[in-house]
Structures are given as C-alpha cells and as structure tokens.
Write a protein that holds these residues in place. Structure first.
Motif, PDB file in Angstrom:
ATOM      1  N   ALA A  35       0.786  -1.421  -0.496  1.00 56.90           N
ATOM      2  CA  ALA A  35       0.186   0.717   0.069  1.00 56.90           C
ATOM      3  C   ALA A  35       0.732   1.681   0.131  1.00 56.90           C
ATOM      4  O   ALA A  35       0.216   2.288  -0.345  1.00 56.90           O
ATOM      5  N   ALA A  36       1.538   1.335   0.647  1.00 55.35           N
ATOM      6  CA  ALA A  36       2.775   2.621   0.984  1.00 55.35           C
ATOM      7  C   ALA A  36       3.591   2.079  -0.583  1.00 55.35           C
ATOM      8  O   ALA A  36       3.614   3.728  -0.729  1.00 55.35           O
ATOM      9  N   ALA A  37       4.166   1.679  -1.272  1.00 56.58           N
ATOM     10  CA  ALA A  37       4.020   1.600  -2.513  1.00 56.58           C
ATOM     11  C   ALA A  37       2.672   2.330  -4.071  1.00 56.58           C
ATOM     12  O   ALA A  37       3.826   3.528  -4.583  1.00 56.58           O
ATOM     13  N   LEU A  38       2.277   1.994  -3.255  1.00 60.99           N
ATOM     14  CA  LEU A  38       1.165   2.537  -4.346  1.00 60.99           C
ATOM     15  C   LEU A  38       1.077   3.550  -4.570  1.00 60.99           C
ATOM     16  O   LEU A  38       1.243   4.167  -5.424  1.00 60.99           O
ATOM     17  N   ARG A  39       1.074   4.224  -3.285  1.00 63.67           N
ATOM     18  CA  ARG A  39       0.857   5.455  -3.162  1.00 63.67           C
ATOM     19  C   ARG A  39       2.326   6.091  -3.412  1.00 63.67           C
ATOM     20  O   ARG A  39       1.664   7.149  -4.115  1.00 63.67           O
ATOM     21  N   VAL A  78      -9.557   7.920   7.038  1.00 65.69           N
ATOM     22  CA  VAL A  78      -8.633   7.105   6.720  1.00 65.69           C
ATOM     23  C   VAL A  78      -8.115   7.302   5.819  1.00 65.69           C
ATOM     24  O   VAL A  78      -9.863   7.717   4.650  1.00 65.69           O
ATOM     25  N   LEU A  79      -7.444   6.591   4.469  1.00 62.41           N
ATOM     26  CA  LEU A  79      -6.706   6.582   2.888  1.00 62.41           C
ATOM     27  C   LEU A  79      -6.893   5.012   3.126  1.00 62.41           C
ATOM     28  O   LEU A  79      -6.677   4.944   3.589  1.00 62.41           O
ATOM     29  N   SER A  97       3.740   5.663  -5.770  1.00 63.67           N
ATOM     30  CA  SER A  97       4.073   5.533  -7.122  1.00 63.67           C
ATOM     31  C   SER A  97       3.008   6.198  -7.626  1.00 63.67           C
ATOM     32  O   SER A  97       3.150   6.387  -8.910  1.00 63.67           O
ATOM     33  N   GLY A  98       2.376   6.777  -6.833  1.00 59.90           N
ATOM     34  CA  GLY A  98       1.093   7.419  -7.252  1.00 59.90           C
ATOM     35  C   GLY A  98      -0.025   7.015  -7.444  1.00 59.90           C
ATOM     36  O   GLY A  98      -0.700   7.839  -8.102  1.00 59.90           O
ATOM     37  N   VAL A  99      -0.823   6.052  -7.525  1.00 61.38           N
ATOM     38  CA  VAL A  99      -2.169   5.797  -7.681  1.00 61.38           C
ATOM     39  C   VAL A  99      -2.882   7.126  -6.741  1.00 61.38           C
ATOM     40  O   VAL A  99      -2.722   6.461  -4.938  1.00 61.38           O
ATOM     41  N   PRO A 100      -4.152   7.029  -7.424  1.00 59.57           N
ATOM     42  CA  PRO A 100      -4.434   8.127  -6.376  1.00 59.57           C
ATOM     43  C   PRO A 100      -5.171   7.300  -4.880  1.00 59.57           C
ATOM     44  O   PRO A 100      -5.359   5.997  -5.009  1.00 59.57           O
ATOM     45  N   THR A 101      -5.490   7.820  -3.949  1.00 62.34           N
ATOM     46  CA  THR A 101      -5.976   7.361  -2.795  1.00 62.34           C
ATOM     47  C   THR A 101      -7.620   7.897  -2.602  1.00 62.34           C
ATOM     48  O   THR A 101      -8.585   8.591  -3.469  1.00 62.34           O
ATOM     49  N   MET A 102      -8.188   7.223  -2.029  1.00 63.29           N
ATOM     50  CA  MET A 102      -9.202   7.179  -1.522  1.00 63.29           C
ATOM     51  C   MET A 102      -9.749   7.959   0.175  1.00 63.29           C
ATOM     52  O   MET A 102      -8.915   6.561   0.919  1.00 63.29           O
ATOM     53  N   THR A 103     -11.030   8.707   0.279  1.00 62.24           N
ATOM     54  CA  THR A 103     -11.039   9.001   1.566  1.00 62.24           C
ATOM     55  C   THR A 103     -12.392   8.330   1.984  1.00 62.24           C
ATOM     56  O   THR A 103     -13.330   8.399   1.524  1.00 62.24           O
ATOM     57  N   ALA A 104     -11.673   7.326   3.221  1.00 62.74           N
ATOM     58  CA  ALA A 104     -13.011   7.031   3.773  1.00 62.74           C
ATOM     59  C   ALA A 104     -13.404   6.842   5.370  1.00 62.74           C
ATOM     60  O   ALA A 104     -12.066   7.918   6.401  1.00 62.74           O
ATOM     61  N   THR A 105     -14.166   6.672   6.098  1.00 68.60           N
ATOM     62  CA  THR A 105     -14.323   6.607   7.186  1.00 68.60           C
ATOM     63  C   THR A 105     -14.814   5.201   8.233  1.00 68.60           C
ATOM     64  O   THR A 105     -15.076   4.348   7.291  1.00 68.60           O
ATOM     65  N   LEU A 108      -6.803  -1.514   0.427  1.00 71.02           N
ATOM     66  CA  LEU A 108      -5.804  -1.743   1.103  1.00 71.02           C
ATOM     67  C   LEU A 108      -6.093  -0.060   1.348  1.00 71.02           C
ATOM     68  O   LEU A 108      -5.825   0.473   1.644  1.00 71.02           O
ATOM     69  N   TYR A 109      -5.394  -0.532   3.282  1.00 73.76           N
ATOM     70  CA  TYR A 109      -5.843  -0.091   3.553  1.00 73.76           C
ATOM     71  C   TYR A 109      -4.162   1.217   3.528  1.00 73.76           C
ATOM     72  O   TYR A 109      -3.184   1.178   3.677  1.00 73.76           O
ATOM     73  N   ALA A 110      -3.835   2.279   3.420  1.00 73.56           N
ATOM     74  CA  ALA A 110      -2.873   3.062   3.176  1.00 73.56           C
ATOM     75  C   ALA A 110      -2.497   4.607   4.448  1.00 73.56           C
ATOM     76  O   ALA A 110      -1.581   5.862   3.829  1.00 73.56           O
ATOM     77  N   GLY A 111      -2.892   4.474   5.528  1.00 71.23           N
ATOM     78  CA  GLY A 111      -3.039   5.233   6.198  1.00 71.23           C
ATOM     79  C   GLY A 111      -3.835   6.240   6.819  1.00 71.23           C
ATOM     80  O   GLY A 111      -5.282   6.371   6.397  1.00 71.23           O
ATOM     81  N   PRO A 112      -3.859   6.815   8.026  1.00 70.77           N
ATOM     82  CA  PRO A 112      -4.869   8.288   8.132  1.00 70.77           C
ATOM     83  C   PRO A 112      -4.867   9.183   7.446  1.00 70.77           C
ATOM     84  O   PRO A 112      -3.647   9.114   6.701  1.00 70.77           O
ATOM     85  N   SER A 113      -5.760  10.065   7.428  1.00 69.20           N
ATOM     86  CA  SER A 113      -5.957  11.377   6.425  1.00 69.20           C
ATOM     87  C   SER A 113      -6.084  12.155   7.669  1.00 69.20           C
ATOM     88  O   SER A 113      -7.190  12.322   8.214  1.00 69.20           O
TER      89      SER A 113
END
Length: 139
Positions: A59-63, A119-120, A65-73, A131-136
C-alpha cells in the motif's frame, strides 16, 4: 568484494522477510521444526502476520508511485490480538459512501484510527483489492 561482504539494510530486511515467509509456510529445516514444536496455529498466525506486513508495504509503494487514494470513514475497528513489531493487526470496517468494506491490516500503534476518523484507502490496480493506506490528516 572481499571475504566479508556487507549487505545493505534493505537486503538484510528482505532476507529476514524471506526467512519469515519460509518458516510460516513450513519450508526448510526451521519451518518444519517450528511447525512441529510450535504447532499449526502458531505458523498460521505467523503467515497472517507476514502477509499483513507485505500488504502494508505494498500500500505504501502504491501511494509512492502515484496511485490515487480515496478517503473513507472508519465505522468499526476490531483487534485480532496479533501484533507485528508492536503494531496491532486489526480489522477496520470503512464506509466509502455507498458501501462498507472490512480491511484486515496493520496500523501503527501511535496512529490507531477510531470510529468516525477519516482514513485513506488505495485500490491495487493488479488485484482491484482495497488496502488501508494510513490516516487522513487533511480531512
């Protein structure tokens, strides 16, 4: 090169992860001994932990490399009782607006999300998995 070739930190970490994967899968002498002495439940828990570590790294590698994230609650959080390097393995249920998705992941002990936190999440382009990508911090 010389007789005492020094490995980089990244190579030592990769070697350690490879060894942990082999032990968790029951491969090699250490894997077979671990399964024999510690039992199948232990090796299954170890395999789950190494899988979570790989997922977090991916997930960190995807972020990066520029893969867009989404915000979730965060709707709910459930502790599985496992930790890896003192970071808890949890099941986060997140709301993406139109549906809720459970995500089994590692979270940093100092950044454990709570119900209602933003979260992202990132979608893996190869598998289409979330995949969970960390806090927003921006929302």
């Amino acid at each position: 090169m010389g007789l005492f070739r020094r490995k980089s930190m990244e190579q030592r970490q990769a070697d350690a992860m490879h060894m942990a994967d082999n032990i968790a899968q029951g491969k090699g002498v250490f894997g077979k001994m671990t399964r024999a002495f510690m039992g199948k439940e232990f090796t299954e828990a170890m395999e789950s932990a190494t899988s979570s570590m790989r997922q977090t790294e991916h997930a960190a590698a995807l972020r990066a490399s520029g893969v867009p994230t989404m915000t979730a609650t965060v709707v709910s959080i459930q502790d599985t009782g496992q930790t890896v390097n003192d970071d808890p393995h949890v099941v986060l249920t997140v709301d993406l607006g139109n549906h809720r998705v459970p995500l089994a992941t590692l979270v940093q002990r100092l950044e454990i999300p709570r119900v209602g936190d933003k979260v992202l999440v990132v979608r893996d382009p190869r598998t289409n998995a979330l995949l969970y990508a960390g806090p927003s911090y921006n929302v």
